[in-house]
Design a protein around this motif. Structure first.
Motif, PDB file in Angstrom:
ATOM      1  N   GLN A   1       0.813  -1.212   0.000  1.00  0.00           N
ATOM      2  CA  GLN A   1       0.000   0.000   0.000  1.00  0.00           C
ATOM      3  C   GLN A   1       0.846   1.261   0.000  1.00  0.00           C
ATOM      4  O   GLN A   1       0.581   2.196  -0.761  1.00  0.00           O
ATOM      5  CB  GLN A   1      -0.908   0.004   1.226  1.00  0.00           C
ATOM      6  CG  GLN A   1      -1.873  -1.131   1.272  1.00  0.00           C
ATOM      7  CD  GLN A   1      -2.606  -1.182   2.591  1.00  0.00           C
ATOM      8  OE1 GLN A   1      -2.370  -0.382   3.492  1.00  0.00           O
ATOM      9  NE2 GLN A   1      -3.514  -2.135   2.709  1.00  0.00           N
TER      10      GLN A   1
ATOM     11  N   THR B   1     -13.482   1.056  -3.120  1.00  0.00           N
ATOM     12  CA  THR B   1     -12.249   0.384  -2.703  1.00  0.00           C
ATOM     13  C   THR B   1     -11.875   0.815  -1.291  1.00  0.00           C
ATOM     14  O   THR B   1     -10.804   1.345  -1.051  1.00  0.00           O
ATOM     15  CB  THR B   1     -11.100   0.715  -3.666  1.00  0.00           C
ATOM     16  OG1 THR B   1     -10.943   2.140  -3.704  1.00  0.00           O
ATOM     17  CG2 THR B   1     -11.356   0.194  -5.048  1.00  0.00           C
TER      18      THR B   1
ATOM     19  N   GLU C   1      -8.660  -0.980   0.204  1.00  0.00           N
ATOM     20  CA  GLU C   1      -7.422  -1.005  -0.570  1.00  0.00           C
ATOM     21  C   GLU C   1      -6.249  -0.371   0.176  1.00  0.00           C
ATOM     22  O   GLU C   1      -5.126  -0.841   0.096  1.00  0.00           O
ATOM     23  CB  GLU C   1      -7.640  -0.282  -1.901  1.00  0.00           C
ATOM     24  CG  GLU C   1      -6.498  -0.451  -2.862  1.00  0.00           C
ATOM     25  CD  GLU C   1      -6.861   0.011  -4.249  1.00  0.00           C
ATOM     26  OE1 GLU C   1      -5.932   0.195  -5.039  1.00  0.00           O
ATOM     27  OE2 GLU C   1      -8.043   0.187  -4.542  1.00  0.00           O
TER      28      GLU C   1
END
Length: 126
Positions: free
Chosen positions: A9, A30, A33
């Motif tokens: 990430q 998302t 995410e």
């Protein structure tokens, strides 16, 4: 593209160029995410470097870093709201999306820094 199919990430936010990072942050649906640590790390990094660049006498672009910084803090606020209210699937709660808050945060941060409120509103809406 990679053999082990991993996704970091922080690397997606810090190593990619600004346009691709803003695209990641604006993506709707998302909410899982990016986590808080990667978003806060990227926010601190970009905010400090943007302040340093804006204060120097170097001609450099500040549009993308300001949009990126605003998108980061907007996404953090969106994640906080998702953790409070949960994922809303009805039509009244569909506005609670971190990608939408990233777009609002980018517009608000950039308009606050550059004082281009009306023209920026037209650009962000269209």
């Amino acid at each position: 593209r990679y053999s082990n199919q991993t996704f970091n990430q922080a690397a997606a936010l810090l190593v990619e160029n600004g346009k691709q990072g803003i695209t990641y942050l604006f993506k709707r649906g998302t909410h899982e995410e990016f986590g808080y640590t990667s978003l806060c790390t990227a926010l601190a990094f970009y905010f400090i470097l943007s302040c340093w660049t804006a204060g120097s006498a170097v001609a450099s672009g500040l549009v993308v870093p300001m949009l990126y910084t605003g998108a980061l803090y907007g996404r953090i606020i969106g994640l906080i709201l998702v953790s409070i209210f949960g994922i809303q699937t009805n039509e009244y709660g569909a506005w609670i999306d971190p990608g939408l808050f990233a777009a609002i945060g980018a517009a608000s941060f950039f308009s606050g820094v550059s004082r281009l409120t009306i023209s920026l509103t037209v650009i962000m809406v269209s």
